[in-house]
Motif scaffolding. Structure first.
Motif, short mmCIF file in Angstrom:
data_model
loop_
_atom_site.label_atom_id
_atom_site.label_comp_id
_atom_site.label_asym_id
_atom_site.label_seq_id
_atom_site.Cartn_x
_atom_site.Cartn_y
_atom_site.Cartn_z
N PRO A 1 0.99 -1.17 -0.01
CA PRO A 1 -0.17 0.05 -0.09
C PRO A 1 0.81 1.28 0.14
CG PRO A 1 -0.92 -1.38 1.59
CD PRO A 1 0.55 -2.10 1.14
N ALA A 2 1.89 1.37 0.71
CA ALA A 2 2.86 2.24 0.58
C ALA A 2 3.49 2.82 -0.74
CB ALA A 2 3.91 2.26 1.68
N LEU A 3 3.71 1.63 -1.43
CA LEU A 3 4.14 1.81 -2.86
C LEU A 3 3.22 2.25 -3.72
CD1 LEU A 3 6.34 1.28 -5.26
CD2 LEU A 3 5.40 -1.05 -5.13
N ALA A 4 1.95 2.11 -3.46
CA ALA A 4 0.64 2.42 -4.30
C ALA A 4 0.48 3.89 -3.97
CB ALA A 4 -0.71 1.60 -3.92
N ALA B 1 4.19 3.33 8.03
CA ALA B 1 4.26 3.32 9.61
C ALA B 1 2.65 3.10 10.00
CB ALA B 1 4.74 4.82 10.11
N VAL B 2 1.83 3.87 9.56
CA VAL B 2 0.42 3.95 9.89
C VAL B 2 -0.11 2.52 9.72
CG1 VAL B 2 -2.11 4.54 9.53
CG2 VAL B 2 0.01 6.24 9.76
N LEU B 3 0.18 1.94 8.66
CA LEU B 3 -0.61 0.37 8.70
C LEU B 3 0.29 -0.45 9.61
CD1 LEU B 3 -0.64 0.45 4.65
CD2 LEU B 3 -2.56 0.48 6.52
N ARG B 4 1.45 -0.33 9.70
CA ARG B 4 2.08 -1.16 10.80
C ARG B 4 1.71 -0.87 12.11
NH1 ARG B 4 7.83 -1.40 7.80
NH2 ARG B 4 7.40 -3.24 6.15
N ALA B 5 1.36 0.28 12.45
CA ALA B 5 0.91 0.65 13.93
C ALA B 5 -0.60 -0.12 13.98
CB ALA B 5 0.82 2.08 13.93
N MET B 6 -1.13 -0.07 12.79
CA MET B 6 -2.54 -0.83 13.07
C MET B 6 -2.50 -2.38 13.19
SD MET B 6 -4.46 1.80 10.50
CE MET B 6 -5.84 0.62 10.22
N GLY B 7 -1.41 -2.76 12.85
CA GLY B 7 -1.24 -4.31 12.91
C GLY B 7 -0.92 -4.96 11.70
#
Length: 106
Positions: A71-74, A98-104
């Motif tokens: 998603p970061a690449l997108a 970072a946000v996606l990883r913080a969300m699990g």
């Protein structure tokens, strides 16, 4: 693989890269001025960079993975399509991951 084989492979790869670089300098300049050669060189550069990005974004070791990098690449691709400055593209992609990883998301 033994250390000796690794070093020999590394030295051979270095010699091949040096020979290719030297060959590039020895090519007559009028060959490089042809439009077809210039287009091909530009496309090869884009293809190699795209392959590098794809491998780094979608693999871990020898396995394909779908983690926060995709998603970061997108997001980065959309920002580039909107002609955002490069620093903004990098920051948006980093924040997205970072946000996606913080969300699990792994």
């Amino acid at each position: 693989m033994s250390d000796a084989v690794t070093w020999v492979a590394l030295l051979v790869a270095c010699a091949v890269c040096f020979a290719l670089k030297l060959a590039g300098h020895l090519v007559p300049e009028h060959w490089l001025a042809k439009p077809r050669v210039a287009r091909t060189a530009a496309l090869v550069t884009v293809a190699l960079l795209s392959a590098l990005v794809a491998v780094q974004a979608a693999t871990t070791g020898r396995a394909l993975v779908a983690d926060a990098r995709l998603p970061a690449l997108a997001v980065a691709a959309v920002a580039l399509a909107l002609r955002a400055p490069f620093v903004v593209v990098v920051v948006l992609a980093a924040v997205t991951a970072a946000v996606l990883r913080a969300m699990g998301m792994p």
